[in-house]
Design an enzyme around this catalytic site. Sequence first.
Site, mmCIF file in Angstrom:
data_model
loop_
_atom_site.group_PDB
_atom_site.id
_atom_site.type_symbol
_atom_site.label_atom_id
_atom_site.label_comp_id
_atom_site.label_asym_id
_atom_site.label_seq_id
_atom_site.Cartn_x
_atom_site.Cartn_y
_atom_site.Cartn_z
ATOM 1 N N GLU A 73 0.836 -1.211 0.000
ATOM 2 C CA GLU A 73 0.000 0.000 0.000
ATOM 3 C C GLU A 73 0.869 1.259 0.000
ATOM 4 O OE1 GLU A 73 -2.897 -2.197 -0.563
ATOM 5 O OE2 GLU A 73 -3.507 -0.147 -0.113
ATOM 6 N N ARG B 1 14.767 10.618 -22.893
ATOM 7 C CA ARG B 1 14.612 10.948 -24.328
ATOM 8 C C ARG B 1 14.838 12.446 -24.582
ATOM 9 N NH1 ARG B 1 9.782 13.279 -25.887
ATOM 10 N NH2 ARG B 1 9.918 12.558 -28.034
ATOM 11 N N ASP C 205 7.074 17.554 -29.726
ATOM 12 C CA ASP C 205 6.244 16.604 -28.985
ATOM 13 C C ASP C 205 4.827 17.117 -28.819
ATOM 14 O OD1 ASP C 205 7.989 14.631 -28.420
ATOM 15 O OD2 ASP C 205 8.611 15.426 -26.506
HETATM 16 N N1 LIG Z 1 0.023 6.769 -10.905
HETATM 17 C C1 LIG Z 1 0.148 5.655 -10.073
HETATM 18 C C2 LIG Z 1 1.235 5.360 -9.213
HETATM 19 C C3 LIG Z 1 0.899 4.185 -8.607
HETATM 20 C C4 LIG Z 1 1.659 3.473 -7.567
HETATM 21 C C5 LIG Z 1 2.977 3.844 -7.284
HETATM 22 C C6 LIG Z 1 3.674 3.231 -6.260
HETATM 23 C C7 LIG Z 1 3.047 2.238 -5.505
HETATM 24 C C8 LIG Z 1 3.432 1.474 -4.379
HETATM 25 C C9 LIG Z 1 2.370 0.641 -4.052
HETATM 26 N N2 LIG Z 1 1.361 0.886 -4.925
HETATM 27 C C10 LIG Z 1 0.089 0.208 -4.884
HETATM 28 C C11 LIG Z 1 -0.919 1.017 -4.135
HETATM 29 C C12 LIG Z 1 -2.198 0.571 -4.113
HETATM 30 C C13 LIG Z 1 -3.150 1.302 -3.422
HETATM 31 C C14 LIG Z 1 -2.803 2.448 -2.785
HETATM 32 C C15 LIG Z 1 -1.510 2.851 -2.859
HETATM 33 N N3 LIG Z 1 -0.552 2.143 -3.549
HETATM 34 C C16 LIG Z 1 1.726 1.855 -5.818
HETATM 35 C C17 LIG Z 1 1.030 2.462 -6.855
HETATM 36 N N4 LIG Z 1 -0.311 3.794 -9.061
HETATM 37 N N5 LIG Z 1 -0.755 4.706 -9.965
#
Ligand SMILES: Nc1cc(-c2ccc3ccn(Cc4ccccn4)c3c2)[nH]n1
Length: 243
Positions: free
Chosen positions: A115, A158, A173
Site C-alpha cells: 500500500e 529521451r 512533442d
Molecule cells: N500513478 C500511479 C502510481 C501508482 C503506484 C505507485 C507506487 C506504488 C506502491 C504501491 N502501490 C500500490 C498502491 C495501491 C493502493 C494504494 C496505494 N498504492 C503503488 C502504486 N499507481 N498509480
Amino acid sequence: MRIDVITIFPGYLAPLREALLGRAIGAGLVDLAVHDLRSWTRDVHQAVDDSPYGGGPGMVMRPQVWGEALDAVLALDERPARIVVPTPAGRPFTQATAQAWTGEERLVFACGRYEGIDQRVVDDARRRDLPVDEVSIGDYVLVGGEVAVLVMVEAVVRLLPGVLGNPASAQQDSFSDGLLEGPAYTRPEVWRGLAVPEVLRSGNHAKIARWRRDRALERTAQRRPDLLAALPEDALDDADRAF
Ligand SMILES: Nc1cc(-c2ccc3ccn(Cc4ccccn4)c3c2)[nH]n1
C-alpha cells in the site's frame, strides 16, 4: 545524469537497458544503477513490510529498511540527487516535470509496493533538505512504483541531449506547445483505399504547417479540451482562432 532505482523487483527495470535507453546508457549519456531493497534487510525473512497502524487492508513498507537503503544509495555518489517516489497520491508527472528533471545531475527513484511506503521516509528526507517529489503518472492505481519509473525514466532520458537521433522531434512533442499532435502519415499514398491528405503531398510548406496546426487544434478540442483551456492567452493567433 545518474539514475538509481531502489525496488524489491530489480528485474522489472530490465527494459531500461533495451533499445534507445540502452544505447543512451552505452553512450555514457546516462548511468543506471538498480538496487534490491532487500539488501538492506537484517532479518532472516528479509521483511520489508508490516501491518498498517490504524488498521485497514494490505501492508505498508517499513521505514527502517527504506531509510538505510536511501542513505546508502545516496552515499554512492556525491552528485546532488532528487528523490522521486511514485504514488497514486502524488502530484501529476507531466511533460513539464520531465523537462524540469533533465536539469538534475541525479535522480533516485524509490519504488514502493503493497500500500506504499511509511510516510516518515519522505518526511525524514525532506527535513534533511533533500528534494523529494511524490508523483503520479495518472489517475489509475498500479500494483507498485516500478512501471511508473519505467514511464518517467523514458520521458526524461529521451529529452537529454544526444539521446534522440533527431532532437527536433522532442521539440515537436505533443504537449511541448500545449496541443496534442495531429495525425501522421507515410507511404504508400493510398492504403486499403485510404489516401494521404492531399495537402501533405503538395510541397507547400506554409499550407502544410497550417493544416497540421488545424488538425492539432481539432484533436485537442475533441480529446483534451482541458489543455486548450489551459493555453496561455497569446498561444493562439488569429488563424488559430478562425479554426
Ligand atoms: N500513478 C500511479 C502510481 C501508482 C503506484 C505507485 C507506487 C506504488 C506502491 C504501491 N502501490 C500500490 C498502491 C495501491 C493502493 C494504494 C496505494 N498504492 C503503488 C502504486 N499507481 N498509480
